[in-house]
Each structure stands twice: as C-alpha cells, then as structure tokens.
Motif scaffolding. Structure first.
Motif, PDB file in Angstrom:
ATOM      1  N   GLU A 224       0.873  -1.188   0.000  1.00 13.29           N
ATOM      2  CA  GLU A 224       0.000   0.000   0.000  1.00 13.29           C
ATOM      3  C   GLU A 224       0.905   1.232   0.000  1.00 13.29           C
ATOM      4  O   GLU A 224       1.867   1.275   0.748  1.00 13.29           O
ATOM      5  CB  GLU A 224      -0.840   0.020   1.295  1.00 13.29           C
ATOM      6  CG  GLU A 224      -1.872  -1.073   1.390  1.00 13.29           C
ATOM      7  CD  GLU A 224      -2.991  -0.879   0.364  1.00 13.29           C
ATOM      8  OE1 GLU A 224      -3.706  -1.857   0.116  1.00 13.29           O
ATOM      9  OE2 GLU A 224      -3.115   0.216  -0.223  1.00 13.29           O
ATOM     10  N   ARG A 233      -2.673  10.940  -9.697  1.00 12.57           N
ATOM     11  CA  ARG A 233      -3.409   9.702 -10.008  1.00 12.57           C
ATOM     12  C   ARG A 233      -3.709   8.963  -8.716  1.00 12.57           C
ATOM     13  O   ARG A 233      -2.993   9.093  -7.736  1.00 12.57           O
ATOM     14  CB  ARG A 233      -2.512   8.804 -10.884  1.00 12.57           C
ATOM     15  CG  ARG A 233      -2.613   9.090 -12.364  1.00 12.57           C
ATOM     16  CD  ARG A 233      -1.664   8.196 -13.181  1.00 12.57           C
ATOM     17  NE  ARG A 233      -0.256   8.426 -12.835  1.00 12.57           N
ATOM     18  CZ  ARG A 233       0.504   7.487 -12.239  1.00 12.57           C
ATOM     19  NH1 ARG A 233      -0.006   6.322 -11.928  1.00 12.57           N
ATOM     20  NH2 ARG A 233       1.766   7.738 -11.954  1.00 12.57           N
ATOM     21  N   GLU A 234      -4.786   8.156  -8.735  1.00 14.56           N
ATOM     22  CA  GLU A 234      -5.061   7.291  -7.596  1.00 14.56           C
ATOM     23  C   GLU A 234      -3.850   6.361  -7.454  1.00 14.56           C
ATOM     24  O   GLU A 234      -3.394   5.788  -8.445  1.00 14.56           O
ATOM     25  CB  GLU A 234      -6.284   6.407  -7.915  1.00 14.56           C
ATOM     26  CG  GLU A 234      -7.563   6.822  -7.172  1.00 14.56           C
ATOM     27  CD  GLU A 234      -7.366   6.936  -5.667  1.00 14.56           C
ATOM     28  OE1 GLU A 234      -7.218   8.080  -5.192  1.00 14.56           O
ATOM     29  OE2 GLU A 234      -7.302   5.902  -4.991  1.00 14.56           O
ATOM     30  N   GLU A 236      -1.866   3.031  -7.056  1.00 18.73           N
ATOM     31  CA  GLU A 236      -2.318   1.701  -7.459  1.00 18.73           C
ATOM     32  C   GLU A 236      -2.529   0.824  -6.244  1.00 18.73           C
ATOM     33  O   GLU A 236      -1.761   0.853  -5.296  1.00 18.73           O
ATOM     34  CB  GLU A 236      -1.236   1.063  -8.350  1.00 18.73           C
ATOM     35  CG  GLU A 236      -1.434   1.327  -9.824  1.00 18.73           C
ATOM     36  CD  GLU A 236      -0.617   0.339 -10.647  1.00 18.73           C
ATOM     37  OE1 GLU A 236       0.577   0.176 -10.304  1.00 18.73           O
ATOM     38  OE2 GLU A 236      -1.163  -0.258 -11.557  1.00 18.73           O
ATOM     39  N   SER A 237      -3.576   0.009  -6.314  1.00 18.15           N
ATOM     40  CA  SER A 237      -3.795  -0.945  -5.206  1.00 18.15           C
ATOM     41  C   SER A 237      -2.705  -2.010  -5.307  1.00 18.15           C
ATOM     42  O   SER A 237      -2.078  -2.191  -6.367  1.00 18.15           O
ATOM     43  CB  SER A 237      -5.151  -1.609  -5.411  1.00 18.15           C
ATOM     44  OG  SER A 237      -5.062  -2.473  -6.542  1.00 18.15           O
ATOM     45  N   ARG A 239      -3.104  -5.110  -5.400  1.00 16.27           N
ATOM     46  CA  ARG A 239      -3.541  -6.113  -6.403  1.00 16.27           C
ATOM     47  C   ARG A 239      -3.113  -5.669  -7.803  1.00 16.27           C
ATOM     48  O   ARG A 239      -2.527  -6.459  -8.556  1.00 16.27           O
ATOM     49  CB  ARG A 239      -5.066  -6.236  -6.311  1.00 16.27           C
ATOM     50  CG  ARG A 239      -5.666  -7.271  -7.252  1.00 16.27           C
ATOM     51  CD  ARG A 239      -7.208  -7.320  -7.115  1.00 16.27           C
ATOM     52  NE  ARG A 239      -7.790  -8.133  -8.172  1.00 16.27           N
ATOM     53  CZ  ARG A 239      -7.963  -7.707  -9.421  1.00 16.27           C
ATOM     54  NH1 ARG A 239      -7.578  -6.468  -9.750  1.00 16.27           N
ATOM     55  NH2 ARG A 239      -8.465  -8.491 -10.344  1.00 16.27           N
ATOM     56  N   ASP A 240      -3.345  -4.389  -8.128  1.00 12.05           N
ATOM     57  CA  ASP A 240      -2.981  -3.902  -9.472  1.00 12.05           C
ATOM     58  C   ASP A 240      -1.466  -3.926  -9.657  1.00 12.05           C
ATOM     59  O   ASP A 240      -0.968  -4.300 -10.717  1.00 12.05           O
ATOM     60  CB  ASP A 240      -3.526  -2.484  -9.685  1.00 12.05           C
ATOM     61  CG  ASP A 240      -5.051  -2.480  -9.754  1.00 12.05           C
ATOM     62  OD1 ASP A 240      -5.669  -1.410  -9.646  1.00 12.05           O
ATOM     63  OD2 ASP A 240      -5.624  -3.593  -9.884  1.00 12.05           O
ATOM     64  N   GLN A 241      -0.706  -3.558  -8.585  1.00  9.60           N
ATOM     65  CA  GLN A 241       0.770  -3.575  -8.693  1.00  9.60           C
ATOM     66  C   GLN A 241       1.231  -5.001  -9.026  1.00  9.60           C
ATOM     67  O   GLN A 241       2.099  -5.231  -9.850  1.00  9.60           O
ATOM     68  CB  GLN A 241       1.413  -3.146  -7.369  1.00  9.60           C
ATOM     69  CG  GLN A 241       1.191  -1.692  -6.976  1.00  9.60           C
ATOM     70  CD  GLN A 241       1.678  -1.442  -5.547  1.00  9.60           C
ATOM     71  OE1 GLN A 241       2.782  -1.827  -5.179  1.00  9.60           O
ATOM     72  NE2 GLN A 241       0.821  -0.818  -4.736  1.00  9.60           N
ATOM     73  N   ILE A 243      -0.596  -7.518 -10.370  1.00 10.73           N
ATOM     74  CA  ILE A 243      -1.056  -7.965 -11.699  1.00 10.73           C
ATOM     75  C   ILE A 243      -0.163  -7.376 -12.794  1.00 10.73           C
ATOM     76  O   ILE A 243       0.153  -8.029 -13.780  1.00 10.73           O
ATOM     77  CB  ILE A 243      -2.532  -7.550 -11.894  1.00 10.73           C
ATOM     78  CG1 ILE A 243      -3.415  -8.426 -10.996  1.00 10.73           C
ATOM     79  CG2 ILE A 243      -2.958  -7.660 -13.353  1.00 10.73           C
ATOM     80  CD1 ILE A 243      -4.869  -8.061 -11.005  1.00 10.73           C
ATOM     81  N   ARG A 244       0.311  -6.138 -12.576  1.00  9.94           N
ATOM     82  CA  ARG A 244       1.193  -5.515 -13.578  1.00  9.94           C
ATOM     83  C   ARG A 244       2.658  -5.857 -13.324  1.00  9.94           C
ATOM     84  O   ARG A 244       3.528  -5.548 -14.130  1.00  9.94           O
ATOM     85  CB  ARG A 244       0.996  -3.991 -13.561  1.00  9.94           C
ATOM     86  CG  ARG A 244      -0.350  -3.556 -14.153  1.00  9.94           C
ATOM     87  CD  ARG A 244      -0.745  -2.162 -13.688  1.00  9.94           C
ATOM     88  NE  ARG A 244       0.411  -1.275 -13.665  1.00  9.94           N
ATOM     89  CZ  ARG A 244       0.648  -0.368 -14.609  1.00  9.94           C
ATOM     90  NH1 ARG A 244      -0.161  -0.262 -15.632  1.00  9.94           N
ATOM     91  NH2 ARG A 244       1.693   0.432 -14.554  1.00  9.94           N
ATOM     92  N   GLU A 246       4.567  -4.521 -11.175  1.00  9.35           N
ATOM     93  CA  GLU A 246       5.275  -3.248 -11.004  1.00  9.35           C
ATOM     94  C   GLU A 246       5.926  -3.158  -9.629  1.00  9.35           C
ATOM     95  O   GLU A 246       5.215  -3.153  -8.619  1.00  9.35           O
ATOM     96  CB  GLU A 246       4.265  -2.086 -11.115  1.00  9.35           C
ATOM     97  CG  GLU A 246       3.646  -1.928 -12.495  1.00  9.35           C
ATOM     98  CD  GLU A 246       4.586  -1.165 -13.418  1.00  9.35           C
ATOM     99  OE1 GLU A 246       5.087  -1.806 -14.358  1.00  9.35           O
ATOM    100  OE2 GLU A 246       4.835   0.019 -13.165  1.00  9.35           O
TER     101      GLU A 246
END
Ligand SMILES: C/C(=N\O)c1ccc(O)cc1O
Length: 333
Positions: A224, A233-234, A236-237, A239-241, A243-244, A246
């Motif tokens: 987090e 920008r929001e 990234e959660s 989960r998104d980090q 999945i990418r 990153e």
C-alpha cells in the motif's frame, strides 16, 4: 490463572504429554505456543488451529486433514516436522519442532535488510525445500516471511518452511476424475497438466521472489502506498501492482546489492507464469553457484554427514568442497 485456564481446555492426552506455555507466534488460523514434552523436557511448538475460523466445517476438516496428511508425508531438513496431532471440539493441536530463531519476518523487521550472503544462504535453503515439495506434487501456496522459521538467532542458521494448510496436494486422483467426465468443456491445459502441475508450481516461485526481495531490500515489492494520491493519479492498489508486476528497487536500499541477486528477483517476479524462472532454473542461476555458501547450507542440513565426513576423511571433505567449487566454475563457463 491464564495457564491453568489454557491447560483445562486442552485434550487430556495432549496435556498429559506436553506442558503448554507462552504464545510465540500467531497465524491467520490460530496461534503457536511454546511447550515442553513432560517426559524429556524437550521444547516443542504447538500450533492451535481454531476450527470455527474456517468458513465452513467442510474446509476446516479438509484444510486441517490436508495439512496433517501433508505434514506427515514430508521429510526434508528445511521443512518443519510434525511430531504429534490432537483435536478437541473446537480446535486442532499440531505439535511441531521448535525453531529457536523464530520467524524470518521478525529478523527482517528488526534488521531492516539482511546482508546479501545471509539472504543467499536462506534463499538457497528455501529453494531446496520448495524443490522437494514440488518433487512430491505439493504446492505450498502461502510462502511469506511469517512461514519461514530460523533455527537460531545466528546469521548462519538452518531455515525451515511451515504452515501447510494452504498447500494443495496435486492428487492424480482428482485429475483422473476430471478426465473421466465429458472432456468437451475442458481447457487444453487440463490435458497438458499445465493447469495443475506446470502453472500451479509457478506460484511458489513468485512468492520466493517476493521473499528474496524483502530479505535483500528490507521492504516488500508490492505494498500500500502511504500517500494515496501520487502525481494526481489514484495510487495503485497492491492487487494492481502485482497484476502488472510493477515494483521499484529503491537505490538507497538496493545500491549495495549485486546485479546477480537483482537478476534472480527480476526473473522470479515475472507476471506470466510460463515465462517466470522455475525453482530448478533458480537453483542453476549464477548467484547460487557459490560452493562456500552451498557447503554451509549442507552442513546445516545434514550435520551428521558433514561431521562423519570431517572425521573420516578430513582431506576428502575439503576436496569435496574444492570439487564442488570446480564443478560450479565449469558450469558457469
Ligand atoms: C510454527 C513453529 N514451529 O514449528 C514456530 C512458530 C513461531 C516460532 O517463534 C517458533 C516456532 O518454532
């Protein structure tokens, strides 16, 4: 008092054999207490799994029995051994060997990052443990610093993996039953096993990548962000980090880490499981072709063999170290 209250709710045969004392670890499914075997005064760990913590009786039984089956089947120096198993109306009690060094999680937290040679020695043992599990068709699926235990507070120590209730045994029977049904709806990878063995095993390689990142960098690769808003920008959660795929190797923490160590992390934290480095490939990576480290690990894992070799042929064991070194050089060229 608290102790007698804990003692009173224990299964009688557990209480007869072990004296349970203070809490030494907590898990998502319960707690771990230090205990003493009354007859030998030997120290053990007792993991107490609260049955009602699982959403339904079904999973509780399946999880716990799966865990017990798994724990009784495995035998590797870097995997925690089960010594005993009891249950009461409300809980399961798994008696496990005690690791005096506690959880790797606490060592990384207090020391910030580990020195690279220490991280390498620990990572090599984790790789061997996971290679053994995979060789037995078992996916751990919950590798994290809390589930990596240290045998002592010394840097050079034995490492063992624990917490198998997330594991899944790739029962051939399950796959056979699947193949008995009408195949028309089954995806191709079910036939090519990629859906069970190939794909599944790669989840542990990813987790080992996260574990190695935390040991070397002292912070997690996916986390987090404290300030929600980043550059308008929001943020990234997590989960998104993930999945990418990153992550950032912050210079202040990673400047002293070798390029080879960074390469291992980068090849494990690959989003596409089919492109992710496997456990076998990781064991062959140049960073781990370090005979001194490997000998330290083998002495920790097989102390009797090492001692016997030393005693029998002091020259031979030194030669085997040199030989392991030469072989590594040949492999590397
Ligand atoms: C689960 C476990 N042993 O098996 C354990 C857990 C926490 C701790 O501090 C020490 C331990 O030995």
């Amino acid at each position: 008092d608290l102790m007698s209250d804990v003692q009173s709710t224990l299964p009688k045969d557990l209480n007869d054999k072990y004296l349970l004392t203070r809490r030494i670890g907590t898990g998502v499914c319960g707690e771990v207490r230090l205990a003493f075997e009354r007859s030998t005064c030997k120290k053990v760990a007792v993991k107490i799994i609260n049955k009602k913590n699982f959403q339904s009786e079904g999973t509780a039984t399946r999880n716990a029995t799966t865990e017990i089956e798994i724990l009784q089947r495995i035998d590797h120096p870097c995997l925690i051994k089960t010594l005993d198993f009891y249950q009461s109306e409300e809980s399961y009690y798994i008696v496990l060997e005690l690791m005096e060094g506690g959880e790797l999680f606490n060592k990384v937290k207090s020391q910030q990052q580990l020195q690279e040679p220490v991280a390498k020695l620990y990572f090599y043992q984790m790789l061997l443990a996971v290679q053994y599990l995979h060789g037995n068709g078992i996916i751990h699926r919950d590798l994290k610093p809390e589930n990596v235990l240290l045998s002592s507070s010394e840097d050079v120590c034995l490492v063992k993996l624990t917490d198998f209730n997330q594991s899944r045994i790739l029962e051939e029977a399950v796959l056979m039953r699947t193949l008995c049904g009408t195949p028309s709806y089954l995806a191709p990878e079910v036939f090519t096993h990629a859906s069970t063995t190939g794909y599944g095993l790669a989840v542990d390689a990813w987790s080992l990548g996260v574990l190695l990142f935390v040991c070397l960098g002292g912070y997690p690769p996916f986390h987090e962000t404290f300030c929600r808003q980043q550059k308008g920008r929001e943020a990234e959660s997590v989960r998104d980090q993930i999945i990418r795929g990153e992550f950032t190797m912050v210079q202040s923490k990673w400047r002293h880490v070798s390029d080879q160590a960074k390469d291992v992390v980068r090849r494990l934290l690959v989003v596409d499981p089919t492109h992710r480095m496997s456990i076998q490939e990781a064991l062959q990576h140049p960073w781990l072709q370090d005979p001194e480290m490997q000998n330290k690990a083998h002495k920790l894992m097989y102390p009797d063999t090492a001692a016997a070799m030393e005693e029998a042929e002091p020259e031979a064991s030194a030669a085997s170290t040199r030989k392991r070194g030469r072989r590594a050089d040949e492999d590397a060229t």
